[in-house]
Design an enzyme around this catalytic site. Structure first.
Site, PDB file in Angstrom:
ATOM      1  N   TYR A  70       0.910  -8.113  -0.729  1.00  0.00           N
ATOM      2  CA  TYR A  70       1.189  -6.889  -1.482  1.00  0.00           C
ATOM      3  C   TYR A  70       2.079  -7.183  -2.694  1.00  0.00           C
ATOM      4  O   TYR A  70       2.213  -6.342  -3.581  1.00  0.00           O
ATOM      5  CB  TYR A  70       1.868  -5.818  -0.606  1.00  0.00           C
ATOM      6  CG  TYR A  70       1.012  -5.259   0.520  1.00  0.00           C
ATOM      7  CD1 TYR A  70      -0.321  -5.640   0.675  1.00  0.00           C
ATOM      8  CD2 TYR A  70       1.550  -4.347   1.425  1.00  0.00           C
ATOM      9  CE1 TYR A  70      -1.079  -5.130   1.718  1.00  0.00           C
ATOM     10  CE2 TYR A  70       0.788  -3.826   2.461  1.00  0.00           C
ATOM     11  CZ  TYR A  70      -0.515  -4.226   2.607  1.00  0.00           C
ATOM     12  OH  TYR A  70      -1.268  -3.710   3.639  1.00  0.00           O
ATOM     13  N   HIS A 131      -2.916 -11.277   8.655  1.00  0.00           N
ATOM     14  CA  HIS A 131      -3.474 -10.147   7.913  1.00  0.00           C
ATOM     15  C   HIS A 131      -4.991  -9.973   8.067  1.00  0.00           C
ATOM     16  O   HIS A 131      -5.507  -8.870   8.007  1.00  0.00           O
ATOM     17  CB  HIS A 131      -3.111 -10.304   6.432  1.00  0.00           C
ATOM     18  CG  HIS A 131      -3.061  -9.024   5.669  1.00  0.00           C
ATOM     19  ND1 HIS A 131      -2.217  -8.839   4.609  1.00  0.00           N
ATOM     20  CD2 HIS A 131      -3.738  -7.864   5.779  1.00  0.00           C
ATOM     21  CE1 HIS A 131      -2.390  -7.613   4.109  1.00  0.00           C
ATOM     22  NE2 HIS A 131      -3.309  -7.016   4.804  1.00  0.00           N
TER      23      HIS A 131
HETATM   24  N1  LIG Z   1      -3.910  -4.353   7.274  1.00  0.00           N
HETATM   25  C1  LIG Z   1      -4.517  -4.070   6.136  1.00  0.00           C
HETATM   26  O1  LIG Z   1      -5.290  -4.838   5.600  1.00  0.00           O
HETATM   27  C2  LIG Z   1      -4.260  -2.750   5.486  1.00  0.00           C
HETATM   28  C3  LIG Z   1      -5.242  -2.164   4.648  1.00  0.00           C
HETATM   29  C4  LIG Z   1      -4.983  -0.930   4.072  1.00  0.00           C
HETATM   30  C5  LIG Z   1      -3.771  -0.308   4.314  1.00  0.00           C
HETATM   31  N2  LIG Z   1      -2.808  -0.895   5.104  1.00  0.00           N
HETATM   32  C6  LIG Z   1      -1.475  -0.266   5.320  1.00  0.00           C
HETATM   33  O2  LIG Z   1      -1.641   1.108   5.651  1.00  0.00           O
HETATM   34  C7  LIG Z   1      -0.950   1.912   4.695  1.00  0.00           C
HETATM   35  C8  LIG Z   1      -1.620   3.271   4.537  1.00  0.00           C
HETATM   36  O3  LIG Z   1      -2.977   3.168   4.149  1.00  0.00           O
HETATM   37  P1  LIG Z   1      -3.494   3.404   2.664  1.00  0.00           P
HETATM   38  O4  LIG Z   1      -2.416   3.124   1.707  1.00  0.00           O
HETATM   39  O5  LIG Z   1      -4.751   2.640   2.553  1.00  0.00           O
HETATM   40  O6  LIG Z   1      -3.921   4.932   2.571  1.00  0.00           O
HETATM   41  P2  LIG Z   1      -3.547   6.333   3.241  1.00  0.00           P
HETATM   42  O7  LIG Z   1      -2.188   6.322   3.827  1.00  0.00           O
HETATM   43  O8  LIG Z   1      -4.696   6.730   4.088  1.00  0.00           O
HETATM   44  O9  LIG Z   1      -3.606   7.293   1.970  1.00  0.00           O
HETATM   45  C9  LIG Z   1      -2.743   7.181   0.915  1.00  0.00           C
HETATM   46  C10 LIG Z   1      -3.140   8.207  -0.143  1.00  0.00           C
HETATM   47  O10 LIG Z   1      -3.032   9.526   0.382  1.00  0.00           O
HETATM   48  C11 LIG Z   1      -2.199  10.328  -0.443  1.00  0.00           C
HETATM   49  N3  LIG Z   1      -1.335  11.113   0.471  1.00  0.00           N
HETATM   50  C12 LIG Z   1      -0.506  10.626   1.422  1.00  0.00           C
HETATM   51  N4  LIG Z   1       0.082  11.637   2.085  1.00  0.00           N
HETATM   52  C13 LIG Z   1      -0.372  12.780   1.548  1.00  0.00           C
HETATM   53  C14 LIG Z   1      -0.119  14.143   1.826  1.00  0.00           C
HETATM   54  N5  LIG Z   1       0.715  14.523   2.785  1.00  0.00           N
HETATM   55  N6  LIG Z   1      -0.759  15.073   1.054  1.00  0.00           N
HETATM   56  C15 LIG Z   1      -1.619  14.713   0.073  1.00  0.00           C
HETATM   57  N7  LIG Z   1      -1.886  13.421  -0.215  1.00  0.00           N
HETATM   58  C16 LIG Z   1      -1.277  12.456   0.518  1.00  0.00           C
HETATM   59  C17 LIG Z   1      -1.392   9.381  -1.284  1.00  0.00           C
HETATM   60  O11 LIG Z   1      -1.203   9.910  -2.583  1.00  0.00           O
HETATM   61  P3  LIG Z   1       0.265  10.381  -3.088  1.00  0.00           P
HETATM   62  O12 LIG Z   1       1.041   9.136  -3.374  1.00  0.00           O
HETATM   63  O13 LIG Z   1      -0.057  11.183  -4.277  1.00  0.00           O
HETATM   64  O14 LIG Z   1       0.872  11.193  -1.976  1.00  0.00           O
HETATM   65  C18 LIG Z   1      -2.268   8.137  -1.352  1.00  0.00           C
HETATM   66  O15 LIG Z   1      -3.123   8.216  -2.470  1.00  0.00           O
HETATM   67  C19 LIG Z   1      -0.954   1.014   3.448  1.00  0.00           C
HETATM   68  O16 LIG Z   1      -0.059   1.452   2.463  1.00  0.00           O
HETATM   69  C20 LIG Z   1      -0.634  -0.317   4.046  1.00  0.00           C
HETATM   70  O17 LIG Z   1       0.749  -0.426   4.336  1.00  0.00           O
HETATM   71  C21 LIG Z   1      -3.059  -2.092   5.698  1.00  0.00           C
END
Ligand SMILES: NC(=O)c1ccc[n+]([C@@H]2O[C@H](COP(=O)([O-])OP(=O)(O)OC[C@H]3O[C@@H](n4cnc5c(N)ncnc54)[C@H](OP(=O)(O)O)[C@@H]3O)[C@@H](O)[C@H]2O)c1
Ligand SMILES: *[C@@H]1O[C@H](CO)[C@@H](O)[C@H](O)[C@H]1NC(C)=O
Ligand SMILES: *[C@@H]1O[C@H](CO)[C@@H](O)[C@H](O)[C@H]1NC(C)=O
Ligand SMILES: *[C@@H]1O[C@H](CO)[C@@H](O)[C@H](O)[C@H]1NC(C)=O
Length: 325
Positions: A70, A131
């Site tokens: 990241y 990862h």
């Molecule tokens: N192991 C892996 O390979 C892997 C892959 C993907 C993700 N991850 C981890 O999982 C975490 C979360 O997954 P993600 O980042 O893919 O996506 P997510 O948490 O499913 O979605 C994030 C998006 O949703 C919006 N959001 C969040 N809360 C909200 C709410 N209450 N109301 C409206 N919009 C909302 C955010 O925009 P705003 O900023 O505008 O709120 C952002 O654009 C990552 O950050 C990472 O740490 C790990």
């Protein structure tokens, strides 16, 4: 008397806060508490990650998810140092998860592990994950990497170790040589996927049978191409269920997971959203709500148009830049 009161106060303050929802997870030495909610940081640079961690910890979050790739571990580490000091938190009061790239040889693995602690300014992480699987590099590298991680963890540098994006065949490879438990497997999992019978559902049941906690990332389908990225936030099903509980669609989507004791790490750079995502423990979805959400078939894993970043973990046999998420 005063001493006793001070002692009690310290005892209360110096641990994951009483009542912070958690589940037991197999650690290196003992069972440890895995906080059910944390804050994600994928795609954030040092500056945004630092601000997000600071905001989240002020709200009450005590768990952050980051990773070597990241490129924001410095931001996370700097903000943890300052916000925990400002809040008077001890190291034992919060939980840090990081990840090292899969498929590294022993020396590269050690360099990534030690580099992580340096950037995070920590003596240990609570959870360190591999990862992604590295099937193209062969079982030998996978095993060597896992055993290197084990040795490092046994030196007190991680309280638990696990994996991400690993489907059954990858887990079995590790289980064949592991001397420590695989604590957790972090995978994309959200409403719309529970009926999916694809192998890329990462054998959720297989994980659970082996005592491996199945953690959800992209719980809101955040990286799914539009319009699927909004379905679990403003979509009809989740908002209509939310109305009955005075909760938002996003809160319903997250509650569906934590009510099943599936840990979540939703990401947001918006304070209002961070607060919303933390307030998912003061209501309960009914069995009928849970059933409607479990039988939903939309959005599919990475969205209808499929996120081009999707690793397609089980199908992939060669190392690919697609793994770099
Ligand atoms: N192991 C892996 O390979 C892997 C892959 C993907 C993700 N991850 C981890 O999982 C975490 C979360 O997954 P993600 O980042 O893919 O996506 P997510 O948490 O499913 O979605 C994030 C998006 O949703 C919006 N959001 C969040 N809360 C909200 C709410 N209450 N109301 C409206 N919009 C909302 C955010 O925009 P705003 O900023 O505008 O709120 C952002 O654009 C990552 O950050 C990472 O740490 C790990
Ligand atoms: C970090 O990301 C934010 C948001 O995308 C951007 O505004 C800022 O310029 C970036 N900072 C650096 C140092 O790249
Ligand atoms: C381990 O991998 C690193 C990075 O790819 C490489 O520079 C190094 O030569 C490798 N070491 C061995 C012993 O293969
Ligand atoms: C509904 O939720 C909002 C936001 O949490 C809160 O301010 C409001 O008081 C709640 N309304 C009722 C009727 O509980």
């Amino acid at each position: 008397m005063q001493w006793a009161a001070t002692f009690l106060l310290c005892a209360l303050v110096h641990a994951l806060p009483d009542g912070y929802p958690s589940i037991p997870m197999n650690g290196v030495k003992v069972s440890i508490k895995m906080p059910l909610v944390g804050v994600g940081t994928w795609q954030y640079n040092d500056t945004v990650a630092a601000q997000t961690v600071t905001d989240a910890f002020k709200i009450g979050y005590r768990h952050v998810d980051t990773a070597y790739v990241y490129n924001n571990q410095k931001g996370v580490g700097d903000s943890l140092a300052s916000v925990t000091k400002a809040l008077g938190l001890e190291r034992a009061d919060y939980f840090v998860t990081s990840k090292i790239p899969g498929g590294l040889n022993a020396s590269a693995t050690l360099a990534a592990l030690d580099g992580t602690l340096k950037l995070l300014r920590l003596d240990y992480v609570d959870l360190m994950l591999v990862h992604w699987p590295a099937p193209g590099n062969g079982a030998k590298v996978v095993k060597q990497q896992w055993l290197t991680l084990e040795k490092w963890a046994k030196q007190g540098r991680a309280r638990a170790i696990g994996v991400s994006h690993h489907c059954r065949k990858h887990i079995e490879e590790i289980l064949s040589i592991a001397t420590l438990p695989i604590a957790l497997n972090q995978n994309q999992y959200h409403i719309g996927m529970a009926m999916d019978s694809q192998p890329r559902l990462h054998d959720k049941v297989f994980n659970e049978k082996n005592g491996i906690i199945y953690q959800s990332y992209s719980s809101l389908c955040g990286p799914c191409p539009a319009p699927d990225n909004m379905e679990l936030i403003t979509g009809k099903l989740v908002t209509s269920i939310g109305k009955g509980h005075n909760k938002t669609g996003a809160q319903v989507s997250l509650r569906w997971l934590v009510q099943q004791k599936i840990p979540i790490i939703p990401k947001s750079s918006n304070i209002k959203h961070l607060r919303e995502n933390f307030e998912v423990f003061d209501f309960e979805l009914t069995p009928a709500d849970m059933n409607k959400l479990a039988t939903a078939t939309s959005p599919p894993e990475t969205g209808t148009k499929q996120n081009p970043d999707d690793a397609q973990d089980c199908a992939f046999e060669e190392p690919s830049e697609l793994y770099a998420v």
